[in-house]
Scaffold this motif. Sequence first.
Motif, mmCIF file in Angstrom:
data_model
loop_
_atom_site.group_PDB
_atom_site.id
_atom_site.type_symbol
_atom_site.label_atom_id
_atom_site.label_comp_id
_atom_site.label_asym_id
_atom_site.label_seq_id
_atom_site.Cartn_x
_atom_site.Cartn_y
_atom_site.Cartn_z
ATOM 1 N N HIS A 10 30.523 18.489 -64.137
ATOM 2 C CA HIS A 10 30.952 17.288 -63.428
ATOM 3 C C HIS A 10 32.465 17.240 -63.298
ATOM 4 O O HIS A 10 32.998 16.866 -62.246
ATOM 5 C CB HIS A 10 30.442 16.032 -64.156
ATOM 6 N N TYR A 11 33.150 17.611 -64.372
ATOM 7 C CA TYR A 11 34.618 17.590 -64.313
ATOM 8 C C TYR A 11 35.121 18.630 -63.306
ATOM 9 O O TYR A 11 36.076 18.384 -62.570
ATOM 10 C CB TYR A 11 35.213 17.861 -65.692
ATOM 11 N N THR A 27 33.670 19.602 -60.609
ATOM 12 C CA THR A 27 33.483 19.129 -59.242
ATOM 13 C C THR A 27 34.621 18.218 -58.802
ATOM 14 O O THR A 27 34.920 18.105 -57.612
ATOM 15 C CB THR A 27 32.147 18.365 -59.085
ATOM 16 N N LEU A 28 35.266 17.570 -59.768
ATOM 17 C CA LEU A 28 36.422 16.745 -59.437
ATOM 18 C C LEU A 28 37.637 17.614 -59.141
ATOM 19 O O LEU A 28 38.376 17.373 -58.186
ATOM 20 C CB LEU A 28 36.737 15.799 -60.603
ATOM 21 N N THR A 34 37.565 19.603 -55.336
ATOM 22 C CA THR A 34 37.051 18.734 -54.279
ATOM 23 C C THR A 34 37.115 19.443 -52.943
ATOM 24 O O THR A 34 37.675 20.530 -52.802
ATOM 25 C CB THR A 34 37.882 17.440 -54.221
ATOM 26 N N ILE A 90 28.103 13.820 -56.275
ATOM 27 C CA ILE A 90 28.784 13.546 -57.555
ATOM 28 C C ILE A 90 30.092 12.803 -57.328
ATOM 29 O O ILE A 90 30.242 11.650 -57.713
ATOM 30 C CB ILE A 90 29.020 14.815 -58.393
ATOM 31 N N THR A 91 31.107 13.476 -56.730
ATOM 32 C CA THR A 91 32.377 12.782 -56.513
ATOM 33 C C THR A 91 32.224 11.768 -55.381
ATOM 34 O O THR A 91 31.525 12.007 -54.402
ATOM 35 C CB THR A 91 33.492 13.769 -56.156
ATOM 36 N N HIS A 118 36.605 10.275 -57.141
ATOM 37 C CA HIS A 118 36.451 10.001 -58.565
ATOM 38 C C HIS A 118 35.044 10.351 -58.996
ATOM 39 O O HIS A 118 34.108 10.442 -58.188
ATOM 40 C CB HIS A 118 36.734 8.518 -58.865
ATOM 41 N N VAL A 119 34.893 10.578 -60.294
ATOM 42 C CA VAL A 119 33.573 10.723 -60.912
ATOM 43 C C VAL A 119 33.337 9.472 -61.733
ATOM 44 O O VAL A 119 34.094 9.165 -62.664
ATOM 45 C CB VAL A 119 33.501 11.977 -61.801
ATOM 46 N N TRP A 132 27.535 8.169 -63.938
ATOM 47 C CA TRP A 132 26.806 9.436 -64.020
ATOM 48 C C TRP A 132 26.404 9.742 -65.455
ATOM 49 O O TRP A 132 25.268 10.111 -65.738
ATOM 50 C CB TRP A 132 27.675 10.586 -63.487
#
Length: 783
Positions: free
Chosen positions: A279-280, A282-283, A286, A377-378, A403-404, A408
């Motif tokens: 998840h991090y 994917t931020l 971007t 996600i983002t 942002h995430v 989630w």
Amino acid sequence: MHQRLQAVHAWCTLLRLEQCIDKNYLTCAATAKSPPTHRCHVNRLNRDRCPDVNFNPSGSNVSWSSGVGPMASFTEAITVRVVEGLSEEFGPFKHVIKVDLKPSPMPTADGGGITSIKHQLAIAAAKELGLLDQEYNRLKQEYEAVQYYSYGSNDLASYNLEHYVKDKIVPWISRKLSTEKYLLVVKNLRWWIEPSNFTRDVRLPPPSWENSHWFISTITKYAGKRSKSSGDQVISIHVHAVVVVLALYSLHHSAEHIFNMTRQENKEYWHHIALLCFHYATLIFTKHSPVVPVTSDELIHQWAAQGILPRMPINGEEEETGNCTYSSRCAYMHRVGRIILEAFQKYSLLRLPYSPANNADRATGTAAQFFSYHGLITEDITVDALFENKKNWITFVDDHGWHVSREWLSPKENRGATALILRGCSQQSLIFSKLDHFLLKLCFLRILDLSYTPLKSLPSSVGSLLYLRLLSLRGCHDLETLSSTNTTSSNSPLSTLYQLEILDMNGVPFSHLTQDVANQKSNLIFLDMSYSQVTSFPPNFFQGMSNLEELVLVNCSKLVELPPSMVALSSLTTLEIAGTQIKYFPKKIFDEMQKLQSLKLIDNKKLFSLLESISRAQGLIGLHIEGYESSMVEEIKLEGHPTLTSFILIRAPHIRRLSLRGCRKLESVKFKNLDALEDLDLSATAIKELLAGIPNVPHLRRLILVGVPSLRRFPWHMLGRLPDVFYLDHCIEGNGNHSDHVARIRVSDPRFFHSFCENFCGFSKRRTVFPIFLCPSRTMPYK
């Protein structure tokens, strides 16, 4: 749009399930109960969410998959899912034969040799069937030994092994499987083949016999298209929601990979960490990611600072992980981070260097590209929404923000953002122009990434970020001061960042340092000040950095001296100094650095006081010296060092004598561009291999290798000359003077000469003659 909504819905459903599982896991961990397994949930969810793709092949006994999209991605996840489906629908199978064709063998199954597809397939089948007998093991060991000792130049052992498999083992395979139901799984096929060769060359019964099945996974579309027969089934995936499920499946198997590599905790624990890391990522990556690529170390540092990666105690306690012992938090952080990145690459979750996808097909290359391209996600964010508690990790590229959300993974937490990434933001962006104001309201930040921005001075509000663990100013080429211009205080905003652990100022051209920058930095473990313009440090600059583990000073071209306070760096494990003007090290600097393991000294052209002080670093493992051009030093003598395992010396044009005698743990040496070297002594070391370039040094006249039992082979076939004095002895301890011997060789294993050939001009041109002896205690007969 419909497919995107379907994908978002699928991922949301999966994440709700993951939250439930992770919550159950944490509850079980607290009560010492066994956490629940994910398998049944995942299998049920796959069936519910993937109605458009049949993962359970039917109608044909041979199935193919070339992954997803033009990059043939997610082949690992698809293979696992298909094998499970085949076992559920057509099993049980008496035998499951798995063969992984990495590294890629010869292009066709008709090719010969033990690296061919047919040989690998035969060995995999024989292993599953228990047919690899003692004679095969003997021939295999003989082949591996001959290949090693002859540097791959002897084909006889390969011929013997190949023909034993062909003449003995292959017929056994045919007899064993002729009446039994089996499943063949071939992974990572790169080249096209004719599957009928499996029956012809390996004697595998056709899959139609006994209702057996073959599944072949290729890593190129061409291989699958060219190889399959007309009646074979092809598994194709074009639905976005299916890619989402494959991503989840890949996360589970990446967790298994991480657990197998670390042997810590359990799979559920690592799945939770892998999910957070993904998840991090994917931020970070971007859709509008900046042009400057994010390095693996930068990503690992941010994972660690965010608290995603497990931490080691700061008091220097060692922690064992499998067969590895980590004596520093940085070493553990990088090791675990690289294992995670390795798993992400294997399962098509993320590959570095990252490349943003510019169309839907390319977006199927990895899960990170897919999620970024489709905006899963983002979520978009505006500057006005920066301070909402649900916004957890935030990134801006100019005025585009994402942002995430905490929804989630941590929906019950009620605090502000913990990561703000402005990498590559321009001066014109709104958030950058009002950064000083915004930071005052983002008091819970653990990560602030201002890399590659046009900062000219530090915002004063940086000093209010009391929870900050990582600050990146990498590539801020206009930042010439670490002070703030919009405050009356003379102190740097860095002076109050007491919790800071990682400070990256690589590429910041500041020319002046004040002591307050370093004050109360007892939590700092990583500091990079490469490309700074400082000439010196305040005398007590490093005094409070007792836990600093990695210090990088690369291309600090104006630095002329190091401060005496470096002796306080008792926790330092890695030190890299390159491109400076320093002439010597502070007195007793290495006496206190007993944890120092890696030292790199590159292109410090004025440095002349070197080995005398370095030898006191009694924990040193790797020493890399390059560009050592001092004409005042002609000899390097580093004898009897207790822990040194690797030594590299490159571009030292004035060194005539080099002795590493008695470094009993020294396993690897590399020398290059030592044009003046005349005398080299590597006696009483654990050196395993000598590169051909070492005895070929043009002026080398004396090479002593006495008491080197680990030196198992020698590159005779690549030598252009031998030194005038050449003494090699496996059998004694390495004491005494051997200069009276022009040439003498005594070895414990005659295979030491396997690479010897008639073209060795050291003998043919110079007619060199020397005695050769075998130690009486030799254990290996000559073959």
